[in-house]
Design an enzyme around this catalytic site. Structure first.
Site, short mmCIF file in Angstrom:
data_model
loop_
_atom_site.label_atom_id
_atom_site.label_comp_id
_atom_site.label_asym_id
_atom_site.label_seq_id
_atom_site.Cartn_x
_atom_site.Cartn_y
_atom_site.Cartn_z
N ASN A 148 -19.22 27.98 -46.55
CA ASN A 148 -17.30 28.46 -47.01
C ASN A 148 -16.65 27.02 -47.04
O ASN A 148 -16.51 25.90 -46.63
CB ASN A 148 -16.68 28.98 -45.41
N ASN A 184 -15.30 37.19 -45.48
CA ASN A 184 -17.13 37.96 -45.31
C ASN A 184 -17.34 38.11 -46.92
O ASN A 184 -18.04 39.25 -46.80
CB ASN A 184 -16.12 39.68 -44.89
N ASP A 208 -16.76 28.13 -36.50
CA ASP A 208 -18.14 29.08 -36.43
C ASP A 208 -17.30 30.12 -36.75
O ASP A 208 -18.11 31.34 -36.21
CB ASP A 208 -16.75 29.45 -34.28
N GLY A 209 -16.14 30.54 -37.35
CA GLY A 209 -15.84 31.82 -38.28
C GLY A 209 -17.07 32.46 -39.35
O GLY A 209 -17.30 33.21 -39.05
N GLY A 250 -16.59 23.12 -39.89
CA GLY A 250 -15.45 24.09 -39.30
C GLY A 250 -14.33 23.14 -38.51
O GLY A 250 -13.69 22.24 -38.98
N THR A 252 -13.66 24.19 -35.10
CA THR A 252 -14.72 24.41 -33.94
C THR A 252 -15.93 23.36 -33.74
O THR A 252 -15.62 22.52 -32.63
CB THR A 252 -13.87 25.48 -32.62
N ARG A 315 -2.83 28.18 -41.03
CA ARG A 315 -4.69 27.52 -41.98
C ARG A 315 -5.06 26.58 -42.56
O ARG A 315 -6.01 25.94 -42.36
CB ARG A 315 -5.23 28.73 -41.73
N ARG A 321 -4.53 22.98 -36.38
CA ARG A 321 -3.95 23.99 -36.65
C ARG A 321 -3.59 24.38 -35.03
O ARG A 321 -2.54 24.59 -33.91
CB ARG A 321 -3.60 25.23 -37.73
N GLY A 514 -12.65 33.36 -32.41
CA GLY A 514 -11.67 32.85 -33.96
C GLY A 514 -11.76 33.93 -34.93
O GLY A 514 -10.65 33.92 -35.28
#
Ligand code: 1PW
Ligand code: ADP
Ligand code: CA
Length: 552
Positions: A148, A184, A208-209, A250, A252, A315, A321, A514
């Site tokens: 990502n 996605n 985590d997302g 990421g 977290t 974001r 954030r 998340g």
């Protein structure tokens, strides 16, 4: 040198000293012959620290390769810096890369180069170590990698290229890398397109997302293959076969932190390379018998739901954030009314208030997962909600309702939301924080980051559960049931926009790893060990040198 007994033993040169180097069935050991005698009389630990003795498990060797020894003409690397002695009598060399433990659960790739008196011996060492490594069938040879590029501080691509890819290539792992182009992308590719037979694992570079995307993709694919419909809350879900590696990039990174003890890309890469395996529980989230999502780490309503809802608009700020939204949400201090019903986990080892932690090779996870599999065999696992008398019901006003399926340890809270939660025991810890003063809630929050017990407060309770459900108050009365979903949202927004009226909005959102869930009323079930990570759980302490003495 001997080989007949499966033992390889030679006198080789390492940094100008002659070492006795042994490869036995499980370890590679090297002892400085010059200091060997000293070891009996002096403190063993002291002697080891100076590098004169080392013992590493074969399972932690990353790679071995012949080293070009040409020190006379060029000096292009630290291994090649050879003394005259090496040049003359030890003109061949091989380098072993292995896992070394650094501080705070970090792993590093260390190299040691041994110099040999002749080429045949050198080749024999390289080949024998390679043969041993080839026997380690748990190691992945081919990986599917999703990056990502927008997670965390947007460093995913750089982290992978600079810190991870070189290690994979040293370990001769082949990779197919996909940099995601939209949210996605990874989930849908895994669910429908990816040729999973070609790979031994999936690696996710992100937060985590992103991990959640991978889990959703793999779980959907697996259930489709086995014809399981996840909409049935009682469905017996099938475990995913491919292991997942998590390279933290990421905001977290709690999946990584809670399974490895650190959020370090090199540590993650090494766990992947040596083929570690850590099973993990997964929660299913349903609304009215419709499957909504899987959750691996945190399901949070109230405080963590509101933090997430607010932070999604920020974001662009990156990981900061969560701090800004956390502070803002703390000040708004909304509480939510509703009913929590839960099925306590019975006949299992461990409670949420234990002082013991889920660590590598966790006995509690092993024990409890066996109980689950026996129940599964007897078909007793998923008793219907209405049939069982064991359900507990708690009605009230809550600042936060959190279900931690694992400790949720992360850099912000190194002990996590539920420090004694287990990764693979088939249960989650349900934490209820009742309406209390801001001061008291702050005390609770601060205890996530210090040594005090965050559950030792009158307004906090914690239960280890197998299932739970939440119904917000406004869904409970018949009159409110007539309200449409959009009408309820409107009402909640009016209140949010007018904090002066002093009332809390009717609804919060669920923070599901998340992601914001579209429904407040949910049914949650914990499924034991449906996925496996390339991890081993948090090691209790670095393996000290004294351990190695007994291994030799
Ligand atoms: C000094 C005050 C200290 C307050 C500490 C508060 C405890 C923090 C515990 C956070 C536990 C977070 C569990 C993980 C959730 C992730 O799934 C989610 C999504 O993470 P991602 O953005 O994908 O990396 N992150 C959040 C903050 O909701
Ligand atoms: N290429 C992409 N563009 C936009 N969003 C993406 C992309 N790839 C993944 N995402 C989404 O970004 C979100 C956050 O990803 P994550 O890696 O968890 O970062 P963070 O920890 O900062 O939230 C996830 O919900 C994921 O679905
Ligand atoms: Ca668990």
């Amino acid at each position: 040198m001997e080989k007949q007994t499966g033992l390889l033993l030679s006198h080789l040169l390492l940094k100008n000293s002659v070492f006795e180097v042994t490869l036995n069935c499980s370890h590679l050991v090297w002892k400085d012959l010059a200091t060997k005698k000293k070891q009996t009389s002096n403190s063993i630990h002291h002697t080891f620290k100076d590098g004169s003795f080392k013992c590493i498990p074969v399972s932690e060797i990353i790679a071995v390769q012949e080293t070009e020894v040409d020190a006379g003409s060029k000096d292009d690397g630290k291994w090649q810096k050879m003394s005259l002695k090496a040049n003359e009598s030890y003109p061949f060399g091989f380098t072993v890369s292995y896992v070394e433990r650094a501080s705070r659960h970090c792993w590093r790739c260390a190299d040691v180069t041994f110099h040999c008196p002749n080429g045949t011996l050198c080749l024999q060492w390289v080949q024998t170590i390679q043969e041993r490594l080839a026997l380690l069938t748990n190691r992945p040879k081919s990986l599917l990698v999703y990056i990502n590029p927008y997670g965390g501080k947007r460093q995913g691509k750089r982290i992978y290229e600079k810190r991870v890819a070189p290690l994979f290539s040293r370990a001769s792992i082949s990779t197919h890398v996909i940099v995601t182009e939209y949210a996605n992308h990874a989930r849908d590719h895994l669910r429908t397109t990816a040729d999973l037979d070609k790979y031994d694992g999936v690696v996710c570079v992100g937060g985590d997302g992103m991990f959640s995307e991978i889990v959703h993709g793999l779980m959907a694919r697996t259930q489709m293959e086995f014809g399981v419909d996840p909409n049935f809350p009682n469905a017996k879900l099938m475990p995913c076969q491919l292991r997942i590696g998590v390279i933290p990039a990421g905001s977290t990174d709690c999946i990584c932190y809670a399974t490895m003890g650190t959020n370090d890309p090199v540590t993650s890469s090494l766990h992947i390379i040596i083929g570690d395996s850590q099973p993990m529980d997964i929660c299913t989230v349903h609304h009215n018998n419709t499957f909504l999502r899987y959750s691996v780490s945190l399901l949070g309503y109230g405080f963590y739901g509101d933090v997430l809802t607010d932070s999604e608009r920020k974001r662009w700020m990156g990981p900061a954030r969560y701090d800004i939204s956390g502070f803002k949400t703390f000040l708004t201090h909304h509480h939510y009314e509703g009913t929590v019903s839960f099925l306590p986990a019975t006949n299992i080892l461990g409670t949420p208030r234990d002082k013991t932690r889920c660590t590598a090779g966790c006995y509690i996870c092993q024990h409890n997962s066996q109980i689950h599999s026996v129940k599964k065999l007897e078909n007793k696992e998923d008793e219907d909600i209405s049939d069982s008398g064991e359900w507990k019901v708690i009605r009230g006003k809550f600042l936060a309702i959190n279900a931690a399926n694992m400790s949720c340890a992360c850099p912000r809270s190194p002990k996590g939301l539920s420090p004694a939660a287990h990764l693979a025991d088939g249960t989650a810890d349900l934490i209820l924080v009742r309406k209390c003063s801001r001061f008291n809630f702050l005390r609770h929050l601060l205890r996530h980051a210090n040594k005090d017990d965050q559950f030792d407060l009158t307004f906090v309770e914690v239960h280890r559960v197998k299932q739970f459900r939440f119904t917000p108050r406004h869904c409970e009365g018949d009159s409110e049931l007539n309200l449409t979903e959009s009408g309820k949202r409107l009402f909640s927004h009016i209140c949010k926009d007018h904090p002066a009226c002093g009332c809390s909005p009717a609804y919060s959102n669920w923070n599901c790893d998340g992601e914001i869930l579209p429904h407040a009323a949910i049914d949650v079930r914990v499924h034991c060990q449906l996925i496996k990570l390339f991890a081993r759980g948090i090691e209790e302490q670095p393996i000290f040198e004294s351990f190695h003495t007994s291994a030799v």
